[in-house]
Write a protein that holds these residues in place. Sequence first.
Motif, short mmCIF file in Angstrom:
data_model
loop_
_atom_site.label_atom_id
_atom_site.label_comp_id
_atom_site.label_asym_id
_atom_site.label_seq_id
_atom_site.Cartn_x
_atom_site.Cartn_y
_atom_site.Cartn_z
N LEU A 17 0.86 -1.18 0.00
CA LEU A 17 0.00 0.00 0.00
C LEU A 17 0.90 1.23 0.00
O LEU A 17 1.66 1.46 0.94
CB LEU A 17 -0.90 0.00 1.24
N GLU A 18 0.84 2.01 -1.07
CA GLU A 18 1.69 3.20 -1.19
C GLU A 18 0.98 4.38 -0.53
O GLU A 18 0.07 4.98 -1.10
CB GLU A 18 1.98 3.49 -2.66
N THR A 19 1.42 4.72 0.68
CA THR A 19 0.82 5.86 1.40
C THR A 19 1.36 7.19 0.90
O THR A 19 0.71 8.21 1.02
CB THR A 19 1.09 5.71 2.91
N SER A 20 2.59 7.15 0.37
CA SER A 20 3.17 8.36 -0.23
C SER A 20 4.25 7.91 -1.20
O SER A 20 4.51 6.71 -1.35
CB SER A 20 3.75 9.27 0.86
N GLU A 21 4.89 8.84 -1.84
CA GLU A 21 5.91 8.48 -2.83
C GLU A 21 7.08 7.75 -2.18
O GLU A 21 7.68 6.87 -2.77
CB GLU A 21 6.42 9.75 -3.54
N SER A 22 7.42 8.11 -0.97
CA SER A 22 8.59 7.51 -0.31
C SER A 22 8.20 6.45 0.72
O SER A 22 9.07 5.81 1.29
CB SER A 22 9.42 8.60 0.38
N ASN A 23 6.93 6.29 1.00
CA ASN A 23 6.50 5.36 2.05
C ASN A 23 5.61 4.27 1.44
O ASN A 23 4.55 4.56 0.91
CB ASN A 23 5.73 6.13 3.13
N ARG A 24 6.11 3.04 1.51
CA ARG A 24 5.36 1.89 0.97
C ARG A 24 5.21 0.86 2.10
O ARG A 24 6.20 0.35 2.60
CB ARG A 24 6.09 1.27 -0.21
N ASP A 25 3.99 0.60 2.47
CA ASP A 25 3.71 -0.35 3.56
C ASP A 25 3.05 -1.61 3.01
O ASP A 25 2.19 -1.53 2.12
CB ASP A 25 2.79 0.29 4.61
N PHE A 26 3.47 -2.73 3.57
CA PHE A 26 2.82 -4.00 3.21
C PHE A 26 1.50 -4.13 3.97
O PHE A 26 1.41 -3.78 5.15
CB PHE A 26 3.72 -5.19 3.57
N ILE A 27 0.51 -4.59 3.27
CA ILE A 27 -0.76 -4.91 3.93
C ILE A 27 -0.56 -6.23 4.66
O ILE A 27 -0.23 -7.25 4.06
CB ILE A 27 -1.90 -5.04 2.91
N ILE A 28 -0.75 -6.20 5.97
CA ILE A 28 -0.54 -7.41 6.78
C ILE A 28 -1.85 -8.17 6.90
O ILE A 28 -2.82 -7.69 7.49
CB ILE A 28 0.00 -7.05 8.17
N ASP A 29 -1.90 -9.33 6.27
CA ASP A 29 -3.05 -10.21 6.40
C ASP A 29 -2.54 -11.65 6.45
O ASP A 29 -1.32 -11.89 6.44
CB ASP A 29 -4.04 -10.01 5.25
N GLY A 30 -3.46 -12.58 6.52
CA GLY A 30 -3.06 -13.98 6.64
C GLY A 30 -2.20 -14.44 5.49
O GLY A 30 -1.21 -15.17 5.68
N LEU A 31 -2.51 -14.00 4.27
CA LEU A 31 -1.76 -14.44 3.09
C LEU A 31 -0.36 -13.84 3.05
O LEU A 31 0.62 -14.52 2.75
CB LEU A 31 -2.53 -14.07 1.82
N SER A 32 -0.24 -12.55 3.35
CA SER A 32 1.08 -11.91 3.29
C SER A 32 2.01 -12.47 4.36
O SER A 32 3.20 -12.67 4.12
CB SER A 32 0.95 -10.39 3.45
N VAL A 33 1.48 -12.75 5.55
CA VAL A 33 2.28 -13.35 6.62
C VAL A 33 2.74 -14.76 6.21
O VAL A 33 3.90 -15.12 6.41
CB VAL A 33 1.47 -13.40 7.93
#
Length: 1319
Positions: free
Chosen positions: A891-907
């Motif tokens: 999930l790109e919250t800004s141009e320099s900040n990219r966060d992974f969506i934490i859910d059962g599949l990503s874990v």
Amino acid sequence: MASFSSEDQAMLQAMLRQLFQSVKEKITGAPSLECAEEILLHLEETDENFHNYEFVKYLRQHIGNTLGSMIEEEMEKCTSDQNQGEECGYDTVVQQVTKRTQESKEYKEMMHYLKNIMIAVVESMINKFEEDETRNQERQKKIQKEKSRSYCTDNCSDSDSSFNQSYKFCQGKLQLILDQLDPGQPKEVRYEALQTLCSAPPSDVLNCENWTTLCEKLTVSLSDPDPVFSDRILKFCAQTFSLSPLHMTKEVYTSLAKYLESYFLSRENHIPTLSAGVDITNPNMTHLLKKVRLLNEYQKEAPSFWIRHPEKYMEEIVESTLSLLTVKHDQSHVVSQKILDPIYFFALVDTKAVWFKKWMHAHYSRTTVLRLLEKKYKSLITTAIQQCVQYFELCKTRKAEETLGHSKHCRKKQKTFYYLGQELQYIYFIHSLCLLGRLLIYKQGRKLFPIKLKNKKGLVSLVDLIVLFTQLIYYSPSCPKMTSATHAENYSPASMVTEVLWILCDQKECAVECLYNNIVIETLLQPIHNLMKGTEASPNCSETALIHIAGILARVASVEEGLILLLYGANMNSSQESSTGAHIIAQFSKKLLDEDISIFSGSQMLPVVKGAFISVCRQIYSTCEGLQVLITYNLHESIAKAWKKTSLLSERIPTPVEGSDSVSSVSQESQNIMAWEDNLLDDLLHFAATPKGLLLLQRTGAINECMTFMFNRYAKKLQVSRHKKFGYGVLVTQVASTAAGGVALKKSGFINELITELWSNLEYGRDDVRVTHPRTTPVDPIDRSCQKSFLALVNLLSYPAIYELIKNQDLPNKTEYSLREVPTCVIDIIDRLIILNSEAKIRSLFNYEQSHIFGLRLLSVICCDLDTLLLLEAQYQVSEMLLNAQEENILETSESNRDFIIDGLSVERNHVLVRINLVGGPLERILPPRILEKSDNPYRWPMFSSYPLPNCYLSDITRNAGIKQEMGPKNKNTIFCVSGAMQRSVNNDLGKLLLCLKISDKQTEWIVNCRRQFCKMMKTKPDIISGEALVELLEKFVLHLTESPSECYFPSVEYTATDANVKNESLSSVQQLGIKMTVRYGKFLNLLKDGAENDLTLVLKHCERFLKQQQTSIKSSLLCLQGNYTGHDWFVSSLFMIMLGDKEKTFQFLRQFSRLLTSAFLWLPRLHISSYLPIDTVDSGIHPVYFCSTHYIEMLLKAELPLVFSAFHMSGFAPSQICLQWITQCFWNYLDWIEICHYIATCVFLGPDYQVYICIAIFKHLQQDILQHTQTQDLQVFLKEEALHGFRVSEYFEYMEILEQNYRTVLLRDMRNIRLQST
């Protein structure tokens, strides 16, 4: 409430009269008031006209008028609650409405009203009934005058008299009956008194003070010559037994028992002799048998309720019974003149001694019975044994057969109910047999032995009795000569004895004490001995007797203690191993299969006899130790030959023609042949229970048919075998551990069925699952309904099987998937559940997240096998797919900040990515958890969508090749760091070991000395055996061994190829990926430098060419045999790292090492399609590590760690599969590097059998974990995914030395025999 008028009362009375008139017969037939009430309470269930009665209609209408509106309101409330999300079924709604209605004010008022009007109506009816009764009494003034003093009027409504009587017995009435029962009274008076007594409520009679006197009077009256009078007394006793409490019935029972005892002891009664027999049509015998039968029926019912009463009641019943049964007359010396004792009559009415079985069942009564038998009534046991001995002697002299034959002739001619003396003896024998068999089950019962018999020298011990029973099987006459087939099945001597011995076999403690000894086994095998010698087995030994003997032996062989006795005898160190039970059974079975015994030739029962004895062998060869004993008989070949012959016969059976006379005979013949064919396939299938047995099955060429047979039984939900406690899991796991087995499972339809069932549970769910509120806690990643299918797939997808199932097959990757399109193969599972790289695949899943997590969990487990990981990576680029999926989860919250969506599949994906990218033991890599924490930061571990991995997953603890911290400071530039004093000690120990390698005057001595010094170092300072020291040790030791011809197992092979010769040769994609993984691991441990990838590539190319010179050409449908070794060469990669990346040293060592026997088991590609192996072994595709090493691992595991072995079987998982995985990849990812070095060094120095001992040591280390995960039903997942935490080879050296002392001779002998045609 409206007022209740007289008209309403009259109407209700009419309604009740109609109801009672309709159920009059049911109520008057009730034995007591309580039973009548029960009949009325359950009238709706039993009377189809219930709802047509006017009284029932009245009640329904009244309830509807009073409560109808309120019930409708409550129903509406529940409906509205459902619409608001509270899910509940129809039954729940009914319960809720009923509860609220019963708690309402209206309901209570209605019940009060109905109660009041019904009391008024019933009282009115009772008063009218009393008036009618008074008028009836006036009509019978004569009778009434005699009885007026004896009746007591009782107008209480709660009287416990019978339903249609309003008086109770009083003392005067009972005294009158006592006077009237006097034998001096007229016949009519006595009849009338007894009739009155029988019609009165038993509770009234028994509560009178004169009851004891009455009981005595009735007992005396039983001897009345009038049969009608005697029968009425028995009827009263029967009513008493049925309706009265124990303290009452006990008196009746003991009185009746004492009467019978005095009856048999009296000389006035004409009790028949044994020679005269018993004619049950004789009135005297009929009456006597009725009395005995009444006692016996009560004996069988009493145990169900006597525990609720004081123990003295039960003791009196037991003692009176035993006293009666031990009654003896002054007997003549001639048996035929013997007067029949009570026990004969009890045997007639209860031939199988069911009464004794029930009395012995509960500890409460068993204790009393055994105590009384021991102290006062031991003669009951003595006479029972004596009867068995006499019957056996009759059988031996063939008198029994003649008499029984005569009996049959008489029965046909006369058609009378008459028992001859020999038949009575036989019935008493059956009763005695069942009684003794039940007695032997219990420890206190066995303590009654030994027993002294009259006219017999010595004592009869437990073993003597079992031997007697066994001899009866083949000496007793065949029962069909006496009775019908149905009767013969239940009461033939052989079947009865067999049934008793089966029960004893099922009781472990009893079987060990009674059956598991050489004397009993030799007795069982005696007829087989005689048959193989060409003589008759016994005077009457038949095919049926042999079948019974085989059934008993099969029970013995199915238990560990019995199996050991059959394999080795009572003395396991005996030199005469070929004479043990297992050898005799195998020899006899082989002769039967080869039709080498002429005595039964042409017999219709011969296939059944064959099947019975092969079943015994099956119990033996389905275990590792049993197969080792029977392997020399080549039973697999004989069974396969018989199966092929039978299979041809089944194909030749003509098709029945409708209307032909031969239809039934052809049909029966075809059924027999098909049953025999299935039996033989089942026998062959059980070879697959062990690794070596699976090799033998492969050699027969029948593995496909066996798997089809197994699948058919699995589909019908039939158990795998009569004596197997668990299902098909272990068999499937063993078969799936081989390439040919995986193909056979696919052809049989087993894999298709398994995947279809999985998909049904995973995607469609079960229809019977209730809808419930979602839980607040997280659900299991794999639903419980899918757990069984998940474990079955884990068992199935070993590398040899998965290679055959998916090699060179592309994923479908369709543009559209139908929702009804169900996967049917492993490729479909990978495509639909694991590699979800398109929207079409995602949309095709009803439960996308749950199904994909299932696939990722499956991927995580199967990728623990590094060869499987490399194959999936090479064909489907699994890691790239996972990284892309993680990239899409950002999930790109800004141009320099990219966060992974934490859910059962990503874990789950993050865990799998780390697992498949990092190599290392428990201290060398860090795997992220699969669960979230309850905190502000639920997942602390960084996710990634490209390589390299974040540093937090790399362990800093073991960069120095596993050296303990206290041995020196961390130094990433060296492998082995120690301080001064420690260094001198290390050099001294290494010097001693290296000195041993230089002394070669006496070859044997220096090998022993060198191994002793190595063991000492492993026990005291194991960490010094690493790095350059390990290199020098291995090089010099192997060099010296190869200079000794006696130590060389394989011949020397000339090899002249150079780097230039092999440079242009290509390696498989699996090998290439394995090289990258090895170099990555080596660099992490600071063992390899830049350029190591090219050097390792050259080493592997040289190895392939070197081994190709020693391979044979073979044509096979198996993919694994169509070219070079299919997996990566983990041993060469490990050795390359041990040699610190020196390619010349590595290959030079391998050339020398290849001559040793150890190379066959450490270096798996060494024997790939090798010319040194028998061609049928090569053709099977099964490696010696599997059919030899893992076979002995299972055998030693059962002997040394029985709990662990049982845990594997309970989990449906085979130890051989996980051990094969460990050994194939040299314990990579399971042990730290230093322990891998110790594993290889130990096997090289001490011999290939240490490979087995190390695996046993690992299981010993994991015992508690294995038992725990067996309970949680995830044992195979635990063993495949988890590293071997805390295990160090050096800590188990003393344990392994003990194993070496016990098993080395057998293991090394078998390992050396891998080149022989017959293992």
